[in-house]
Every structure is written in structure tokens, then in C-alpha cells.
Design a protein around this motif. Structure first.
Motif, PDB file in Angstrom:
ATOM      1  N   UNK A 120       1.054  -1.038  -0.115  1.00 21.19           N
ATOM      2  CA  UNK A 120       0.088   0.050   0.114  1.00 21.19           C
ATOM      3  C   UNK A 120       0.738   1.209  -0.063  1.00 21.19           C
ATOM      4  N   UNK A 121       0.637   2.252  -0.879  1.00 21.34           N
ATOM      5  CA  UNK A 121       1.284   3.289  -0.848  1.00 21.34           C
ATOM      6  C   UNK A 121       0.754   4.485  -0.430  1.00 21.34           C
ATOM      7  N   UNK A 122       0.903   4.884   1.034  1.00 27.39           N
ATOM      8  CA  UNK A 122       0.264   5.891   1.579  1.00 27.39           C
ATOM      9  C   UNK A 122       1.065   6.516   2.679  1.00 27.39           C
ATOM     10  N   UNK A 123       0.684   7.605   3.077  1.00 26.70           N
ATOM     11  CA  UNK A 123       1.205   8.302   4.287  1.00 26.70           C
ATOM     12  C   UNK A 123       1.340   7.352   5.302  1.00 26.70           C
ATOM     13  N   UNK A 124       0.346   6.807   5.649  1.00 25.64           N
ATOM     14  CA  UNK A 124       0.381   5.723   6.819  1.00 25.64           C
ATOM     15  C   UNK A 124      -0.589   4.648   6.528  1.00 25.64           C
ATOM     16  N   UNK A 125      -0.252   3.450   7.045  1.00 27.77           N
ATOM     17  CA  UNK A 125      -0.589   2.322   6.885  1.00 27.77           C
ATOM     18  C   UNK A 125      -0.859   1.558   8.308  1.00 27.77           C
ATOM     19  N   UNK A 126      -2.088   1.167   8.467  1.00 29.45           N
ATOM     20  CA  UNK A 126      -2.491   0.796   9.974  1.00 29.45           C
ATOM     21  C   UNK A 126      -2.777  -0.753   9.941  1.00 29.45           C
ATOM     22  N   UNK A 127      -2.180  -1.653  10.940  1.00 26.95           N
ATOM     23  CA  UNK A 127      -2.821  -3.022  10.998  1.00 26.95           C
ATOM     24  C   UNK A 127      -3.632  -3.237  12.413  1.00 26.95           C
ATOM     25  N   UNK A 128      -4.961  -3.546  11.957  1.00 26.29           N
ATOM     26  CA  UNK A 128      -5.695  -3.629  13.410  1.00 26.29           C
ATOM     27  C   UNK A 128      -5.552  -2.340  14.652  1.00 26.29           C
ATOM     28  N   UNK A 129      -5.883  -1.329  13.751  1.00 29.46           N
ATOM     29  CA  UNK A 129      -6.039  -0.119  14.425  1.00 29.46           C
ATOM     30  C   UNK A 129      -6.943   0.983  13.503  1.00 29.46           C
ATOM     31  N   UNK A 130      -7.511   1.881  14.170  1.00 33.52           N
ATOM     32  CA  UNK A 130      -8.409   2.859  13.540  1.00 33.52           C
ATOM     33  C   UNK A 130      -7.484   3.823  13.011  1.00 33.52           C
ATOM     34  N   UNK A 131      -7.854   4.391  11.677  1.00 35.77           N
ATOM     35  CA  UNK A 131      -7.300   5.437  11.054  1.00 35.77           C
ATOM     36  C   UNK A 131      -7.381   6.689  11.895  1.00 35.77           C
TER      37      UNK A 131
END
Length: 413
Positions: free
Chosen positions: A355-366
């Protein structure tokens, strides 16, 4: 005054700030916070005028929520300034350093930009956040807010400048740039007077500044944020994350806008998700497969998938695989924040890597993608570009660097 005159004043103030001690800047932040608190009534009265005009002009509820100030929000603005005073001063930090074989010492150190211009829409709390971050990082700031928040911003800046005066710091370190739309063009043309511009707002504003500015730009982006529920996801966890990301404050850029569900778990997960979303008042715009699970789902459009709703609306689709989710995100993502809920470390690793994004989250709210939540204090915005800064922009991101070379009379042979 013209923009050029304001910028000249800001440059004088920036020279003072560039050598100001941390204690002097921190005293300024506390004085600005105290001034905001003292001016609460004046700020709320000014904000009520802005909100009334917005309501009379038919402005959406999401934008009015961004515009509205309350005593709690003003207290939060003041507390944000005080929190900045507790953070380390980035100016003078040594990024790296070494000594060459000839004894010459080389250090790369953080320095302020100088004069920062910020062009932003609604959200008058940005006025205080931006002023505080710029002061702490040694920058003077020119604030170009939207006309919708004109009275609110004027009242806030009046208070901030009073705080600077109380702390014996130059008032021109914080200036509001008022006037008609043409003034924005003057600010974008002030190359040599303004060192960097930061746009913060909707896609149209950001695109205008990026394409038309003659001043270097740090681009902040819109938030078309996705949540992918993998085949191995814990459903209760996914529901909690989904509702928090969508509902807690739907009008902000890190709110959830699109839900993607793996086909293997759709039969059991989607009905639960639809019930939770309905209870939260969310309208789901789903594809045919998603809509088959509930009559309340409205048909999704191509525009919906590309939309930053900023409201209690959510696009949704069922995908056949992780590959399908990644392909959807690549097509529609704005590069802000993307989330996976999964119990598979393999799936999580692929998602993070691809994923090309400023933030990538795993099992957590954006909703965690925020300068305050990251421990930065107030943020200047969330950068979605790849040069200089990416993600929440705190104090270090508001500096540049210079090389300091020290010797004892060495000359180059």
C-alpha cells in the motif's frame, strides 16, 4: 498592507525567532495559550457570526462542524499550545555529523524555514495550531484562512499576537492575510519573500496551490481512507475499528470513507457491519455483492468510491482476495491512511509493503493518524507527498537543514 509588506514584516520576525532560545519560544506559547483563554468570549462571538453565515448559505453539516468552535475546542487549542512548549525544540538538532580525515568537522543541523505561508479552509483551530508549531520551530507564519471563518480567524490571531507581545516576541511572527481571492494569488507569487507554502483543505484548494504557486509547496492531501477486512479478521475487532474510524468524527481527513470485505468472510461479517452502521446512522453505498446483504444499502457509484464524503456516508464493496483489495486501494486511494484488519501476519506484511500511503495501519483505527495521537503535539497537516515530509507534520517537519563545517585553518589541496 499588501502581502509583500506583510511578508517583509514576517521576515524581520523570522530573523528574531531563528536565534530565539527554547525558553523564549516556550514562554511565547504559554502566553498565546493564556491569551486565547482570556479571549474566549470574543472568539466565540466571532465564530457565531461565521457559523450563522454558513448556515444561511446552506453549507453542509460536515463543514459547519469543522467551522464551529466551542469552549472545549478553544480550551483544546490553548492546551495544544501548552503541549508544544513541553516538546523538544528541533532547531539546532544535529541530524548527522562526522569528522573528515583532515580534521574538518561536518554537521547537518536543523534550522527554521523562515517564513511559512499556510492557506486553509474552515477549521479555525488550524489558526492556533499552525501559529504554535511555526513559533516553536522558529518560523514566522502568514495565515490565509477561508472567508467562511474570517471573523473567527481574526479574533484568534488578535489574541495570539497579544500573547506574543506579552512574551516580548515580535507580533509579526503571526499574521492573518485578509482580503479578496486575489490575495491568495499574491501569496502564491511571493517567491523570495515566503519560503514555503502549505495548503490545507479540500482537493480543489490543494490542486490550485500545487499547480499555480511560484513558492515551494508542501502538499497536504485529502483523505479517501479505506478499511480492508481480511478473511482472517476478528469480526468484533473489525466492527469496533470501523465504527470508530467512520463515526467518531466523520468530517476529518483521517475518517474512514470506504469499506472492503473479503468474500470468504462476507456472509458472516457484512450483516453485522450493516447493523452496526445503521445503528450509528451511517448510509452505506454498496456494490451489488454488498447490497445483497441488506435492503438499506444504496447503489454505489464510481464517484462514491473516489469520494471523501466527510459525512455519515460510506462506500463499500466485497472483494475476492487481498489482491482485489490492494487493486481497489491503488485505484482510488488519496495516499492518506489505509487500514487492514487481519489475524494473518502474512496478509499484514503484504498490505504494509504494497500500500502506497502516508500511513498504513494494522488492526487499528485510522483516527490515530494525527499529530497529537503520534505524540507530535499539534500538527500543521498530514502530507501525502513523498518529498521532505510525509504523514503528520510536527515540529521536525517544519524545519530544513544546513551544514556547519568547522576547521582549524585547513585548506583544500
Amino acid at each position: 498592507m499588501t502581502v509583500a509588506q506583510q511578508a517583509e514584516g514576517a521576515r524581520v520576525a523570522a530573523r528574531v525567532l531563528s536565534s530565539a532560545t527554547r525558553s523564549a519560544k516556550d514562554a511565547g506559547l504559554h502566553a498565546m495559550a493564556d491569551a486565547l483563554t482570556k479571549a474566549e468570549t470574543a472568539i466565540l462571538d466571532a465564530n457565531a457570526l461565521d457559523v450563522r453565515r454558513a448556515e444561511e448559505s446552506g453549507t453542509s453539516a460536515a463543514l459547519i462542524d469543522r467551522l464551529r468552535l466551542t469552549p472545549d475546542r478553544i480550551a483544546g487549542m490553548a492546551e495544544g499550545l501548552r503541549a508544544l512548549a513541553d516538546l523538544p525544540d528541533p532547531v539546532g538538532d544535529v541530524v548527522r555529523g562526522w569528522t573528515n580525515p583532515n580534521g574538518v568537522q561536518v554537521r547537518q543541523v536543523r534550522v527554521p524555514f523562515g517564513v511559512v505561508g499556510i492557506i486553509y479552509e474552515a477549521r479555525p483551530n488550524v489558526t492556533a495550531d499552525a501559529a504554535g508549531i511555526c513559533l516553536k520551530s522558529g518560523n514566522a507564519v502568514l495565515l490565509r484562512g477561508s472567508s467562511s471563518a474570517a471573523d473567527s480567524n481574526a479574533a484568534i490571531v488578535t489574541a495570539l499576537r497579544a500573547g506574543l507581545a506579552d512574551a516580548d516576541l515580535p507580533e509579526d511572527a503571526v499574521q492573518l492575510v485578509p482580503g479578496p481571492r486575489e490575495v491568495t494569488g499574491e501569496l502564491m507569487a511571493a517567491r523570495g519573500l515566503v519560503d514555503v507554502l502549505i495548503p490545507r483543505g479540500g482537493a480543489g484548494l490543494i490542486e490550485t496551490v500545487v499547480t499555480q504557486s511560484q513558492v515551494p509547496v508542501i502538499e497536504t492531501g485529502t483523505g479517501n481512507c479505506h478499511l480492508y477486512v481480511d478473511r482472517s479478521a476478528d469480526h468484533d475487532q473489525a466492527i469496533r475499528i470501523m465504527i470508530n474510524a467512520k463515526v467518531q468524527r466523520p468530517s476529518v481527513c483521517n475518517a474512514l470513507e470506504t469499506l472492503l470485505v473479503h468474500a470468504d468472510t462476507a456472509d458472516s461479517f457484512v450483516p453485522k457491519a450493516l447493523q452496526a452502521l445503521a445503528e450509528a446512522g451511517v448510509t452505506v453505498h454498496g456494490d451489488d455483492r454488498f447490497a445483497s446483504y441488506g435492503d438499506q444499502v444504496v447503489p454505489v457509484t464510481e464517484t462514491d468510491f473516489a469520494e471523501e464524503f466527510l459525512s455519515l456516508d460510506l462506500a463499500a464493496a466485497v472483494v475476492d482476495s487481498l489482491d482485489g483489495a490492494l487493486a481497489h486501494i491503488r485505484r482510488y486511494s488519496s495516499g492518506h491512511s489505509e487500514t487492514i484488519v487481519t489475524d494473518s501476519q502474512t496478509a499484514a506484511n503484504r498490505f504494509v509493503a504494497e500500500v502506497d500511503a502516508a500511513a498504513v495501519l494494522v488492526n487499528a483505527s485510522s483516527r490515530f493518524v494525527d499529530g497529537g495521537e503520534f505524540g507530535f503535539g499539534a500538527e500543521i497537516g498530514i502530507s501525502t507527498q513523498k518529498l521532505h515530509a510525509r504523514g503528520p507534520m510536527g515540529l521536525p517537519e517544519m524545519t530544513s537543514t544546513k551544514y556547519v563545517v568547522s576547521g582549524a585553518g585547513q585548506i583544500r589541496g
